[in-house]
Write an enzyme that holds these catalytic residues in place. Structure first.
Site, PDB file in Angstrom:
ATOM      1  CG  ASN A  33      18.473  57.780  -8.682  1.00 45.87           C
ATOM      2  OD1 ASN A  33      17.652  57.713  -7.764  1.00 45.87           O
ATOM      3  ND2 ASN A  33      19.210  56.743  -9.063  1.00 45.87           N
ATOM      4  CD  GLU A  76      19.858  52.899  -7.157  1.00 43.33           C
ATOM      5  OE1 GLU A  76      20.868  52.466  -6.561  1.00 43.33           O
ATOM      6  OE2 GLU A  76      19.920  53.584  -8.185  1.00 43.33           O
TER       7      GLU A  76
HETATM    8  O1  G3I Z   1      33.934  46.544 -14.628  1.00 44.96           O
HETATM    9  C1  G3I Z   1      34.570  45.537 -13.834  1.00 44.96           C
HETATM   10  C2  G3I Z   1      35.366  44.609 -14.714  1.00 44.96           C
HETATM   11  O2  G3I Z   1      36.388  45.343 -15.327  1.00 44.96           O
HETATM   12  C3  G3I Z   1      35.928  43.474 -13.864  1.00 44.96           C
HETATM   13  O3  G3I Z   1      36.536  42.534 -14.676  1.00 44.96           O
HETATM   14  C4  G3I Z   1      34.819  42.782 -13.086  1.00 44.96           C
HETATM   15  C5  G3I Z   1      35.395  41.750 -12.128  1.00 44.96           C
HETATM   16  O4  G3I Z   1      34.618  41.543 -11.021  1.00 44.96           O
HETATM   17  O5  G3I Z   1      34.103  43.734 -12.326  1.00 44.96           O
HETATM   18  C6  G3I Z   1      33.502  44.750 -13.119  1.00 44.96           C
HETATM   19  O6  G3I Z   1      32.791  45.623 -12.275  1.00 44.96           O
HETATM   20  C7  G3I Z   1      31.522  45.199 -11.838  1.00 44.96           C
HETATM   21  C8  G3I Z   1      30.501  46.268 -12.207  1.00 44.96           C
HETATM   22  O7  G3I Z   1      29.231  45.970 -11.676  1.00 44.96           O
HETATM   23  C9  G3I Z   1      30.398  46.464 -13.697  1.00 44.96           C
HETATM   24  O8  G3I Z   1      29.643  45.480 -14.320  1.00 44.96           O
HETATM   25  C10 G3I Z   1      31.544  45.062 -10.332  1.00 44.96           C
HETATM   26  O9  G3I Z   1      32.417  44.006  -9.959  1.00 44.96           O
HETATM   27  C11 G3I Z   1      30.162  44.807  -9.820  1.00 44.96           C
HETATM   28  O10 G3I Z   1      30.211  44.704  -8.448  1.00 44.96           O
HETATM   29  C12 G3I Z   1      29.236  45.928 -10.268  1.00 44.96           C
HETATM   30  O11 G3I Z   1      27.940  45.781  -9.711  1.00 44.96           O
HETATM   31  C13 G3I Z   1      26.888  46.734  -9.910  1.00 44.96           C
HETATM   32  C14 G3I Z   1      27.158  48.141  -9.327  1.00 44.96           C
HETATM   33  O12 G3I Z   1      25.977  48.928  -9.416  1.00 44.96           O
HETATM   34  C15 G3I Z   1      28.265  48.921  -9.999  1.00 44.96           C
HETATM   35  O13 G3I Z   1      28.358  50.190  -9.405  1.00 44.96           O
HETATM   36  C16 G3I Z   1      25.701  46.112  -9.187  1.00 44.96           C
HETATM   37  O14 G3I Z   1      25.315  44.932  -9.872  1.00 44.96           O
HETATM   38  C17 G3I Z   1      24.517  47.070  -9.119  1.00 44.96           C
HETATM   39  O15 G3I Z   1      23.563  46.557  -8.208  1.00 44.96           O
HETATM   40  C18 G3I Z   1      24.947  48.430  -8.601  1.00 44.96           C
HETATM   41  O16 G3I Z   1      23.837  49.312  -8.612  1.00 44.96           O
HETATM   42  C19 G3I Z   1      24.085  50.671  -8.211  1.00 44.96           C
HETATM   43  C20 G3I Z   1      23.114  51.563  -8.964  1.00 44.96           C
HETATM   44  O17 G3I Z   1      23.200  51.347 -10.338  1.00 44.96           O
HETATM   45  C21 G3I Z   1      23.359  53.032  -8.643  1.00 44.96           C
HETATM   46  N1  G3I Z   1      23.309  53.267  -7.214  1.00 44.96           N
HETATM   47  C22 G3I Z   1      24.154  52.400  -6.390  1.00 44.96           C
HETATM   48  C23 G3I Z   1      23.858  50.932  -6.709  1.00 44.96           C
HETATM   49  C24 G3I Z   1      24.638  50.012  -5.800  1.00 44.96           C
HETATM   50  O18 G3I Z   1      26.017  50.121  -6.035  1.00 44.96           O
END
Ligand code: G3I
Length: 359
Positions: free
Chosen positions: A207, A272
């Site tokens: 993916n 997605e």
């Molecule tokens: O890990 C940090 C943490 O250390 C920090 O304190 C906190 C403060 O904002 O942020 C944390 O990171 C967050 C992360 O999720 C981990 O939980 C990010 O802010 C947050 O934006 C992130 O969001 C997710 C993202 O994947 C991470 O890559 C989204 O909810 C989710 O929709 C998104 O989904 C991904 C798919 O899994 C894979 N393909 C791309 C897609 C969009 O990015």
């Protein structure tokens, strides 16, 4: 955040947002309009960026959201709730609560589940990222994670994103992936083998995003797929995430990309999909932007429909209220098919129409 600004504005300016004006819903839903062999899915909002937003966990607390989730979709993908940092927060502790609830919800509503994800460079827990492990330990950590998580939902997961985003744009393996960096790319085949042992019925996928046009990344996946199949590794599918931006043009070569994998005997899927746009001042998209967005959604659906074994079509959330887009791209948004109040955009109707025609 842009999400909230948009919803507040929509309440005031109605017409620019076809919340009521364009809502010509007649009881049909995406899942009921779809051909029998195509699952229509969405990400289930929770974890990840939602944790920092001024609302409680959507899946557990937003009743209208759950209603639409059950009504419109025949497949669900935990947006964050099966990722390592969420489901395996400490080395010897798993947190299955949210994932269990999603799998239960899916069973109650006749939905398939797409498991996301097992081998990824992102959203791994600190204990894994910062730990010091021998190669043998790291290998056994991955194996036991896959056995534990995949095994727990054995028989209940339609498709697993086993390897997620493992190549860079230039087609090289991502060295940010701790398992690939430390153990070498051969670990990808092992991950598929272990997942298959843990759940022989689940379809196992590669993916990624950025694979909507031909190029080095698609070439790398095609070469890898051939290599895995030749070695009889249980690889069953290739998926395009399809996170699109209207800045970069319509994905008009997607069907030909999917066809290359279909030709190898693999299933294909869209996993997605969302289509973000630059929001005008005020945060409300123009009618023209909404039409363009609808066209992009339809192009992706048509690409899936054009390929024999494209069997799952998933959007990354169905309402702007919970979209990840404005959090990552502050000047962009409105990327989903519904407004904050779950009323439908032209993109929703474009999908509905495309599905109806395909039946
Ligand atoms: O890990 C940090 C943490 O250390 C920090 O304190 C906190 C403060 O904002 O942020 C944390 O990171 C967050 C992360 O999720 C981990 O939980 C990010 O802010 C947050 O934006 C992130 O969001 C997710 C993202 O994947 C991470 O890559 C989204 O909810 C989710 O929709 C998104 O989904 C991904 C798919 O899994 C894979 N393909 C791309 C897609 C969009 O990015």
């Amino acid at each position: 955040m842009a999400v909230l600004a948009t919803s507040a504005l929509l309440a005031i300016v109605g017409p620019a947002a076809p919340a009521s004006a364009g809502d010509r819903h007649d009881g049909k839903t995406l899942r009921s309009a779809a051909p029998r062999d195509l699952r229509i899915g969405t990400a289930v909002a929770g974890g990840g960026h939602h944790v920092d937003q001024p609302y409680p966990d959507p899946f557990f607390h937003d009743k209208p959201y759950r209603k639409v989730l059950a009504r419109e979709f025949s497949s669900v993908s935990p947006e964050n709730q099966m990722k390592w940092e969420f489901i395996h927060p400490e080395r010897h502790r798993y947190n299955f609560g949210a994932a269990d609830a999603i799998v239960r919800f899916a069973r109650q509503n006749g939905q398939a589940v797409r498991g996301h994800t097992l081998l990824w460079h992102s959203q791994n827990p600190a204990w894994l990222n910062e730990g010091t492990f021998t190669k043998a330990e790291l290998r056994s950590i991955l194996k036991s994670h896959i056995y534990t998580v995949v095994g727990r939902y054995r028989g209940q997961i339609h498709q697993w994103d086993v390897a997620n985003e493992i190549f860079n744009e230039n087609g090289e393996y991502r060295q940010e992936n701790i398992f690939i960096r430390e153990l070498g790319p051969g670990i990808v085949a092992d991950a598929f083998r272990w997942a298959h042992q843990a759940d022989p019925k689940a379809q196992l996928f590669l993916n990624d995003y950025g694979v909507d046009w031909p190029g080095a990344k698609v070439d790398a996946y095609e070469a890898l797929a051939k290599e895995l199949l030749a070695a009889r590794v249980p690889l069953h599918g290739f998926a395009s995430q399809a996170h699109l931006s209207m800045r970069y043009g319509a994905p008009d070569q997607l069907a030909s990309v999917l066809q290359r994998f279909d030709d190898l005997g693999l299933y294909t899927a869209i996993t997605e999909l969302d289509v973000r746009m630059d929001l005008p001042e005020g945060g409300v998209p123009t009618a023209e932007q909404l039409q363009t967005q609808a066209r992009y959604y339809r192009t992706v659906l048509d690409a899936c429909l054009a390929v024999d074994d494209c069997n799952s079509f998933t959007i990354w959330g169905f309402t702007d209220k919970y979209s990840w887009v404005p959090v990552f791209f502050p000047s962009e948004g409105a990327a989903t098919v519904m407004w904050d109040d779950f009323s439908r955009k032209p993109a929703y109707y474009a999908l509905l129409e495309g599905l109806r025609q395909a039946r």
